[in-house]
Design a protein around this motif. Structure first.
Motif, PDB file in Angstrom:
ATOM      1  N   GLY A   8       4.566   3.920   7.377  1.00 17.68           N
ATOM      2  CA  GLY A   8       5.242   4.438   6.177  1.00 17.68           C
ATOM      3  C   GLY A   8       6.292   5.594   6.750  1.00 17.68           C
ATOM      4  O   GLY A   8       6.158   6.143   7.896  1.00 17.68           O
ATOM      5  N   ARG A   9       7.289   5.671   5.832  1.00 18.13           N
ATOM      6  CA  ARG A   9       8.378   6.682   6.296  1.00 18.13           C
ATOM      7  C   ARG A   9       7.839   8.213   6.454  1.00 18.13           C
ATOM      8  O   ARG A   9       8.561   8.840   7.320  1.00 18.13           O
ATOM      9  N   LYS A  10       6.820   8.646   5.531  1.00 17.58           N
ATOM     10  CA  LYS A  10       6.678  10.076   5.649  1.00 17.58           C
ATOM     11  C   LYS A  10       6.181  10.531   7.192  1.00 17.58           C
ATOM     12  O   LYS A  10       6.270  11.485   7.718  1.00 17.58           O
ATOM     13  N   MET A  11       5.333   9.729   7.564  1.00 20.36           N
ATOM     14  CA  MET A  11       4.591   9.640   8.980  1.00 20.36           C
ATOM     15  C   MET A  11       5.774   9.911  10.119  1.00 20.36           C
ATOM     16  O   MET A  11       5.578  10.683  11.019  1.00 20.36           O
ATOM     17  N   LEU A  12       6.775   9.003   9.572  1.00 20.29           N
ATOM     18  CA  LEU A  12       7.718   8.886  10.924  1.00 20.29           C
ATOM     19  C   LEU A  12       8.519  10.191  10.909  1.00 20.29           C
ATOM     20  O   LEU A  12       9.358  10.511  11.952  1.00 20.29           O
ATOM     21  N   VAL A  13       8.665  10.921   9.850  1.00 22.78           N
ATOM     22  CA  VAL A  13       9.543  11.876   9.801  1.00 22.78           C
ATOM     23  C   VAL A  13       8.707  13.070  10.564  1.00 22.78           C
ATOM     24  O   VAL A  13       9.463  13.843  11.370  1.00 22.78           O
ATOM     25  N   TRP A  14       7.381  13.075  10.453  1.00 26.22           N
ATOM     26  CA  TRP A  14       6.594  13.828  11.413  1.00 26.22           C
ATOM     27  C   TRP A  14       6.831  13.539  12.926  1.00 26.22           C
ATOM     28  O   TRP A  14       7.138  14.719  13.715  1.00 26.22           O
ATOM     29  N   VAL A  15       6.969  12.329  13.110  1.00 28.25           N
ATOM     30  CA  VAL A  15       7.205  11.944  14.378  1.00 28.25           C
ATOM     31  C   VAL A  15       8.561  12.183  15.223  1.00 28.25           C
ATOM     32  O   VAL A  15       8.694  12.666  16.288  1.00 28.25           O
ATOM     33  N   VAL A  16       9.633  11.952  14.270  1.00 24.59           N
ATOM     34  CA  VAL A  16      10.805  12.437  14.686  1.00 24.59           C
ATOM     35  C   VAL A  16      10.984  13.757  15.036  1.00 24.59           C
ATOM     36  O   VAL A  16      11.822  14.205  15.723  1.00 24.59           O
ATOM     37  N   ASP A  17      10.500  14.534  14.197  1.00 23.01           N
ATOM     38  CA  ASP A  17      10.456  16.237  14.390  1.00 23.01           C
ATOM     39  C   ASP A  17       9.487  16.490  15.577  1.00 23.01           C
ATOM     40  O   ASP A  17      10.407  17.183  16.282  1.00 23.01           O
ATOM     41  N   ALA A  18       8.535  15.899  15.931  1.00 23.75           N
ATOM     42  CA  ALA A  18       8.224  16.135  17.454  1.00 23.75           C
ATOM     43  C   ALA A  18       8.869  15.802  18.351  1.00 23.75           C
ATOM     44  O   ALA A  18       8.962  16.239  19.324  1.00 23.75           O
ATOM     45  N   GLY A  19       9.697  14.574  18.088  1.00 22.74           N
ATOM     46  CA  GLY A  19      10.348  14.181  19.256  1.00 22.74           C
ATOM     47  C   GLY A  19      11.656  14.816  19.483  1.00 22.74           C
ATOM     48  O   GLY A  19      12.210  15.150  20.635  1.00 22.74           O
ATOM     49  N   ASN A  20      12.295  15.529  18.332  1.00 17.32           N
ATOM     50  CA  ASN A  20      13.447  16.445  18.568  1.00 17.32           C
ATOM     51  C   ASN A  20      12.975  17.801  19.255  1.00 17.32           C
ATOM     52  O   ASN A  20      13.550  18.140  20.176  1.00 17.32           O
ATOM     53  N   PHE A  21      11.752  18.212  18.960  1.00 17.99           N
ATOM     54  CA  PHE A  21      11.232  19.110  19.935  1.00 17.99           C
ATOM     55  C   PHE A  21      11.034  18.729  21.353  1.00 17.99           C
ATOM     56  O   PHE A  21      11.412  19.506  22.221  1.00 17.99           O
ATOM     57  N   TYR A  40       0.604  -1.019  -0.100  1.00 18.55           N
ATOM     58  CA  TYR A  40      -0.050  -0.011   0.100  1.00 18.55           C
ATOM     59  C   TYR A  40       0.866   1.335  -0.258  1.00 18.55           C
ATOM     60  O   TYR A  40       2.173   1.193   0.010  1.00 18.55           O
ATOM     61  N   THR A  41       0.311   2.516  -0.158  1.00 17.23           N
ATOM     62  CA  THR A  41       0.890   3.850  -0.227  1.00 17.23           C
ATOM     63  C   THR A  41       0.501   4.427   0.945  1.00 17.23           C
ATOM     64  O   THR A  41      -0.859   4.840   1.101  1.00 17.23           O
ATOM     65  N   VAL A  42       1.256   5.326   1.794  1.00 17.00           N
ATOM     66  CA  VAL A  42       0.972   6.189   2.858  1.00 17.00           C
ATOM     67  C   VAL A  42       1.626   7.550   2.464  1.00 17.00           C
ATOM     68  O   VAL A  42       3.127   7.536   2.529  1.00 17.00           O
ATOM     69  N   GLU A  43       0.896   8.258   2.123  1.00 19.80           N
ATOM     70  CA  GLU A  43       1.575   9.908   2.075  1.00 19.80           C
ATOM     71  C   GLU A  43       2.627   9.834   1.012  1.00 19.80           C
ATOM     72  O   GLU A  43       3.704  10.528   1.000  1.00 19.80           O
ATOM     73  N   GLY A  44       2.249   8.965  -0.124  1.00 18.59           N
ATOM     74  CA  GLY A  44       3.287   9.044  -1.306  1.00 18.59           C
ATOM     75  C   GLY A  44       4.372   8.054  -0.999  1.00 18.59           C
ATOM     76  O   GLY A  44       5.157   7.911  -1.936  1.00 18.59           O
ATOM     77  N   PHE A  45       4.387   7.345   0.148  1.00 13.34           N
ATOM     78  CA  PHE A  45       5.495   6.373   0.208  1.00 13.34           C
ATOM     79  C   PHE A  45       4.878   5.026   0.094  1.00 13.34           C
ATOM     80  O   PHE A  45       3.932   4.503   0.609  1.00 13.34           O
ATOM     81  N   ASP A  46       5.428   4.035  -0.765  1.00 14.71           N
ATOM     82  CA  ASP A  46       5.393   2.965  -1.214  1.00 14.71           C
ATOM     83  C   ASP A  46       5.739   1.939  -0.240  1.00 14.71           C
ATOM     84  O   ASP A  46       7.039   1.776   0.208  1.00 14.71           O
ATOM     85  N   VAL A  47       5.036   1.030   0.597  1.00  7.42           N
ATOM     86  CA  VAL A  47       5.205   0.269   1.377  1.00  7.42           C
ATOM     87  C   VAL A  47       5.193  -1.225   0.626  1.00  7.42           C
ATOM     88  O   VAL A  47       4.408  -1.807   0.224  1.00  7.42           O
ATOM     89  N   TYR A  48       6.519  -1.886   0.732  1.00 11.40           N
ATOM     90  CA  TYR A  48       6.740  -3.192   0.476  1.00 11.40           C
ATOM     91  C   TYR A  48       6.763  -4.269   1.204  1.00 11.40           C
ATOM     92  O   TYR A  48       7.168  -4.036   2.602  1.00 11.40           O
ATOM     93  N   ALA A  49       6.374  -5.574   1.086  1.00 10.94           N
ATOM     94  CA  ALA A  49       6.523  -6.412   2.056  1.00 10.94           C
ATOM     95  C   ALA A  49       7.879  -6.878   2.415  1.00 10.94           C
ATOM     96  O   ALA A  49       7.981  -7.157   3.533  1.00 10.94           O
ATOM     97  N   SER A  50       8.954  -6.855   1.595  1.00 12.72           N
ATOM     98  CA  SER A  50      10.484  -7.111   1.716  1.00 12.72           C
ATOM     99  C   SER A  50      10.803  -5.650   2.814  1.00 12.72           C
ATOM    100  O   SER A  50      11.709  -6.265   3.619  1.00 12.72           O
ATOM    101  N   TRP A  51      10.571  -4.698   2.500  1.00 14.90           N
ATOM    102  CA  TRP A  51      10.874  -3.406   3.404  1.00 14.90           C
ATOM    103  C   TRP A  51      10.207  -3.682   4.715  1.00 14.90           C
ATOM    104  O   TRP A  51      11.151  -3.733   5.699  1.00 14.90           O
TER     105      TRP A  51
END
Length: 513
Positions: free
Chosen positions: A365-378, A129-140
């Motif tokens: 997906g990776r895009k959502m995790l970018v948001w999470v890490v920015d919130a965490g850095n804060f 599936y795709t989350v915020e433009g990031f394609d998620v694969y089974a191997s990934w």
């Protein structure tokens, strides 16, 4: 305040805590972001920007160094802020740092399989599936989940096992970085630096672009504060702990600055721009390929970056679990998180929770995790600021507190630490700044605050006056002295009781006679 002896094993050496802190700070950024640093400030401007950013973090590190040597307890920030500000201030500070640690650990779970795709282009198989433009694969997903389980298992096995893994990976990172620096010094072209030392037409604009890099740098130094989290597990002289903490910051500054210079020697300005716009966008790896005249050598840098991801992941998993454990010890979150593994003496339930988050995170997906890490850095920056304030408060509130590592000119150091860390917090809040949080990230910060309020309310209702109780860890020597005193008192009481009984029996015999 409650007193007890430590439940942890003191197994970490000087080298262990150095690689834990250094490995936490040297992640994937030096591989993936060097090009953007140089295009923003130039080679000289970017290197100088990291030195300026390092100085900012250095003052915050000094406050940590003194407080850690004075209060070497699991939880670090939790203990410092509690002694200075009380339970509410401690709750805010520690809850903020837990967000920071957990978010970075979750991000690394997504970053690792992403790097594997650079090494093996055909790695992505089984589109899901795709989350915020990031394609998620089974191997990934499979790689992310398997490594997340392994990292959690290693940390459950004990901090020494985690430190051994950290040592191996940090040596690989340092080896890859040093190889790039040496190869660039020998095969690089100094003329590449002439046109890209600084960005700007005059002194003011050059200063502005250099400071633009400096503003970004503190976020690449997050990680030195993992040392206080594991303070009860460190078998090192207290003064030396503070010195190693500061050394880890200095080494990180030097490493980042030298990598920037090495990339500048290897690639010209147009080559750096071309590398950034390529599919991979790994400027540092392309620099290694050019100076070694081998495309295969680019993978050496990528592997070094992969190791950097794991060392950061390992350190933050360690720090987050200890911070959560310390909150549970003070009845601020459910007491179950203070449970230690019977054999390995690790906070097993806290590790299960953060480990579970890292296992689930890749599914978002990776895009959502970018948001999470920015919130965490804060969250990390908020905690830094509160620790710096605690440093100043405790110098006034407890001037006679034993401080094996004592900072000179504490008022200047404390003021600069508060200003520097406060500046980082403001940069996250101020609209228009490069670090400003986007609405999705503010939603995550708000959600985390709401969860903290729920935990705080429920634990206050359940534990009553014990909520916010600070547990003071006494040294082994003091514990032995107390045990000896208890034994002496027990012997004295037994003797007194025996004498009283004999006196009563003697009196009865006289009366009967």
């Amino acid at each position: 305040m409650e007193q007890k002896s430590s439940s942890f094993d003191k197994v970490l050496s000087s080298w262990d805590i150095l690689v834990i802190a250094f490995g936490a700070m040297i992640g994937w950024g030096w591989v993936v972001s060097s090009g953007s640093w140089i295009t923003t400030g130039g080679v000289g401007g970017a290197a100088l920007g990291f030195v300026i950013g390092g100085i900012m973090v250095f003052f915050v590190g000094l406050t940590y160094a003194e407080l850690t040597s004075a209060m070497p307890q699991c939880g670090g920030e939790h203990v410092f802020s509690h002694r200075a500000m009380g339970p509410i201030g401690s709750f805010i500070c520690t809850w903020a740092i837990v967000l920071g640690y957990a978010s970075v650990a979750c991000f690394e779970a997504c970053a690792l399989p992403t790097i594997v795709t650079f090494l093996f282009p055909d790695f992505l198989q089984g589109y899901l599936y795709t989350v915020e433009g990031f394609d998620v694969y089974a191997s990934w997903l499979a790689v992310a989940v398997i490594v997340a389980i392994f990292m959690t298992y290693i940390n459950i096995r004990g901090v020494k096992a985690a430190a051994k893994l950290q040592t191996l990976l940090t040596v690989i990172i340092a080896g890859a970085g040093i190889l790039l620096m040496v190869a660039s010094a020998i095969n690089g072209d100094a003329s590449n630096l002439e046109s890209q030392m600084f960005v700007g037409d005059d002194g003011f604009s050059m200063l502005k672009t250099t400071l633009a890099v400096a503003v970004m740098t503190p976020f690449f130094f997050i990680g030195f504060d993992v040392i206080p989290q594991a303070a009860e597990e460190i078998n090192v002289d207290l003064k030396k702990i503070g010195q190693i903490l500061i050394l880890s910051v200095v080494l990180s500054v030097v490493f980042y600055a030298l990598v920037i210079i090495a990339v500048g020697l290897a690639l010209s300005g147009p080559e750096i721009l071309a590398s950034e716009k390529s599919a991979a966008g790994l400027v540092t790896a392309d620099a290694m390929a050019k100076v070694m005249n081998s495309a295969m050598m680019a993978k050496v840098i990528i592997i070094g970056g992969m190791c950097g991801i794991v060392t950061s992941w390992n350190s933050f998993l360690m720090g987050g679990s200890r911070a959560l454990y310390s909150m549970a010890e003070s009845y601020m979150v459910p007491k179950t998180f203070s449970k230690l593994h019977p054999s390995y003496k690790t906070p097993i339930n806290a590790l299960y929770l953060i480990g579970a988050l890292t296992i689930l995170a890749p599914f978002a997906g990776r895009k959502m995790l970018v948001w999470v890490v920015d919130a965490g850095n804060f969250g990390c920056c908020v905690a830094y600021c509160m620790v710096a304030i605690s440093f100043i408060i405790l110098r006034s509130k407890e001037p006679d507190l034993a401080r094996p590592y004592r900072v000179s000119h504490y008022k200047i150091v404390g003021a600069l630490a508060v200003l520097m860390s406060g500046f980082m917090v403001v940069m996250y809040i101020l609209p228009g700044s490069d670090a400003a949080l986007v609405p999705q990230e503010w939603a995550m910060v708000g959600g985390w605050c709401f969860l903290g309020l729920i935990f705080g309310f429920l634990c206050k209702q359940k534990y009553g006056e014990r909520f916010g109780l600070l547990v003071d860890i006494i040294s082994d020597e003091d514990a032995a002295a107390l045990q000896s005193t208890d034994e002496e008192i027990s012997v004295a009481l037994d003797g007194a009781i025996d004498a009283a009984i004999n006196k009563i029996l003697t009196q009865r015999k006289l009366n009967m006679a």
